[in-house]
Design a protein around this motif. Structure first.
Motif, PDB file in Angstrom:
ATOM      1  N   TRP A  35      -8.985 -30.036  -9.566  1.00 31.31           N
ATOM      2  CA  TRP A  35      -9.485 -30.932 -10.624  1.00 31.31           C
ATOM      3  C   TRP A  35      -9.513 -32.244  -9.920  1.00 31.31           C
ATOM      4  N   ALA A  36     -10.254 -33.096 -10.533  1.00 31.99           N
ATOM      5  CA  ALA A  36     -10.324 -34.512 -10.032  1.00 31.99           C
ATOM      6  C   ALA A  36     -10.632 -35.481 -11.194  1.00 31.99           C
ATOM      7  N   ASN A  37     -10.409 -36.627 -11.393  1.00 34.05           N
ATOM      8  CA  ASN A  37     -10.614 -37.758 -12.021  1.00 34.05           C
ATOM      9  C   ASN A  37     -11.787 -38.460 -11.490  1.00 34.05           C
ATOM     10  N   ILE A  38     -13.002 -38.535 -12.284  1.00 34.83           N
ATOM     11  CA  ILE A  38     -14.178 -39.471 -11.983  1.00 34.83           C
ATOM     12  C   ILE A  38     -14.243 -40.399 -13.094  1.00 34.83           C
ATOM     13  N   ASN A  39     -15.486 -41.451 -12.722  1.00 33.37           N
ATOM     14  CA  ASN A  39     -15.707 -42.364 -13.633  1.00 33.37           C
ATOM     15  C   ASN A  39     -16.153 -41.758 -15.029  1.00 33.37           C
ATOM     16  N   ARG A  40     -15.693 -41.658 -16.140  1.00 35.98           N
ATOM     17  CA  ARG A  40     -16.385 -41.516 -17.434  1.00 35.98           C
ATOM     18  C   ARG A  40     -17.809 -41.398 -17.434  1.00 35.98           C
ATOM     19  N   LYS A  41     -18.412 -42.475 -17.106  1.00 28.83           N
ATOM     20  CA  LYS A  41     -19.891 -42.819 -17.347  1.00 28.83           C
ATOM     21  C   LYS A  41     -20.708 -42.145 -16.430  1.00 28.83           C
ATOM     22  N   GLN A  42     -20.124 -41.502 -15.270  1.00 25.00           N
ATOM     23  CA  GLN A  42     -21.063 -40.721 -14.428  1.00 25.00           C
ATOM     24  C   GLN A  42     -20.689 -39.040 -14.390  1.00 25.00           C
ATOM     25  N   ALA A  43     -19.667 -38.927 -15.816  1.00 24.63           N
ATOM     26  CA  ALA A  43     -19.324 -37.617 -15.538  1.00 24.63           C
ATOM     27  C   ALA A  43     -20.438 -36.448 -15.799  1.00 24.63           C
ATOM     28  N   ALA A  44     -21.147 -36.926 -16.656  1.00 25.38           N
ATOM     29  CA  ALA A  44     -22.437 -35.853 -17.155  1.00 25.38           C
ATOM     30  C   ALA A  44     -23.372 -35.706 -15.940  1.00 25.38           C
ATOM     31  N   TRP A  45     -23.633 -36.846 -15.289  1.00 20.79           N
ATOM     32  CA  TRP A  45     -24.389 -36.491 -14.073  1.00 20.79           C
ATOM     33  C   TRP A  45     -23.700 -35.726 -13.146  1.00 20.79           C
ATOM     34  N   ALA A  46     -22.435 -35.911 -12.684  1.00 21.84           N
ATOM     35  CA  ALA A  46     -21.877 -35.238 -11.700  1.00 21.84           C
ATOM     36  C   ALA A  46     -21.911 -33.772 -12.118  1.00 21.84           C
ATOM     37  N   GLU A  47     -21.398 -33.483 -13.651  1.00 23.30           N
ATOM     38  CA  GLU A  47     -21.485 -32.158 -13.903  1.00 23.30           C
ATOM     39  C   GLU A  47     -22.715 -31.538 -13.547  1.00 23.30           C
ATOM     40  N   TYR A  48     -23.985 -32.022 -13.809  1.00 21.52           N
ATOM     41  CA  TYR A  48     -25.326 -31.725 -13.432  1.00 21.52           C
ATOM     42  C   TYR A  48     -25.425 -31.282 -12.026  1.00 21.52           C
ATOM     43  N   ILE A  49     -25.033 -32.245 -11.036  1.00 25.86           N
ATOM     44  CA  ILE A  49     -24.990 -32.270  -9.757  1.00 25.86           C
ATOM     45  C   ILE A  49     -24.297 -30.945  -9.295  1.00 25.86           C
ATOM     46  N   LEU A  50     -23.126 -30.851  -9.642  1.00 26.77           N
ATOM     47  CA  LEU A  50     -22.190 -29.925  -9.277  1.00 26.77           C
ATOM     48  C   LEU A  50     -22.637 -28.603  -9.850  1.00 26.77           C
ATOM     49  N   LEU A  51     -23.119 -28.336 -10.879  1.00 22.79           N
ATOM     50  CA  LEU A  51     -23.818 -27.238 -11.232  1.00 22.79           C
ATOM     51  C   LEU A  51     -24.934 -26.692 -10.493  1.00 22.79           C
ATOM     52  N   ARG A  52     -25.661 -27.508 -10.145  1.00 20.12           N
ATOM     53  CA  ARG A  52     -27.025 -27.275  -9.487  1.00 20.12           C
ATOM     54  C   ARG A  52     -26.386 -26.979  -8.145  1.00 20.12           C
TER      55      ARG A  52
END
Length: 147
Positions: free
Chosen positions: A58-75
């Motif tokens: 696990w890692a903590n990231i900026n909350r405002k970037q979380a949805a974009w990070a999810e998308y990148i990681l899933l892709r």
């Protein structure tokens, strides 16, 4: 004893206010960090635990970037195990193969002590994943030529 994580968390909270925890299996932390850093998404604390015999990182990231990070990681094919901020990201990511193009080529941008440690360990052990760190910066933020 981990003395870096509390400082990394304080840096993240000071810069962004709220942080979001992402969790995944299979990929090591350096690979996930390297991928997200090409989009200027940074880790501010990392960890891992075992659940039902499986290692979850696990890692903590900026909350405002979380949805974009999810998308990148899933892709990119990273198996996320936490509840998604935007469940539509899974369906959207399935429509594409591989991560979206990085904004700065494959340069990584360093913003937290966790990333500095990841880079040092990867360099020392030769376990980088092919993504290149950003060029060192000289005075006035200009990239230095050569190394």
């Amino acid at each position: 004893m981990d003395i870096i994580s509390p400082f990394a968390t304080l840096i993240g909270l000071a810069k962004h206010g709220r942080l979001h925890r992402i969790e995944w299996v299979g990929w090591n932390g350096y690979r996930v960090s390297s991928l997200l850093r090409t989009y200027r998404i940074h880790f501010y604390e990392v960890g891992m635990y075992t659940r039902n015999g499986e290692t979850i990182r696990w890692a903590n990231i900026n909350r405002k970037q979380a949805a974009w990070a999810e998308y990148i990681l899933l892709r990119a094919g990273v198996p996320l195990v936490n509840k998604l901020i935007d469940p539509r990201n899974r369906e959207r990511a399935e429509r594409h193969a591989g991560a979206p193009p990085a904004w700065d080529g494959k340069k990584k941008h360093t913003a937290s002590p966790v990333e500095v440690i990841f880079d040092a360990i990867a360099w020392a052990t030769g376990h980088g994943d092919g993504l290149q760190p950003a060029a060192p910066r000289g005075k006035a933020g200009k990239e230095r030529k050569g190394r």
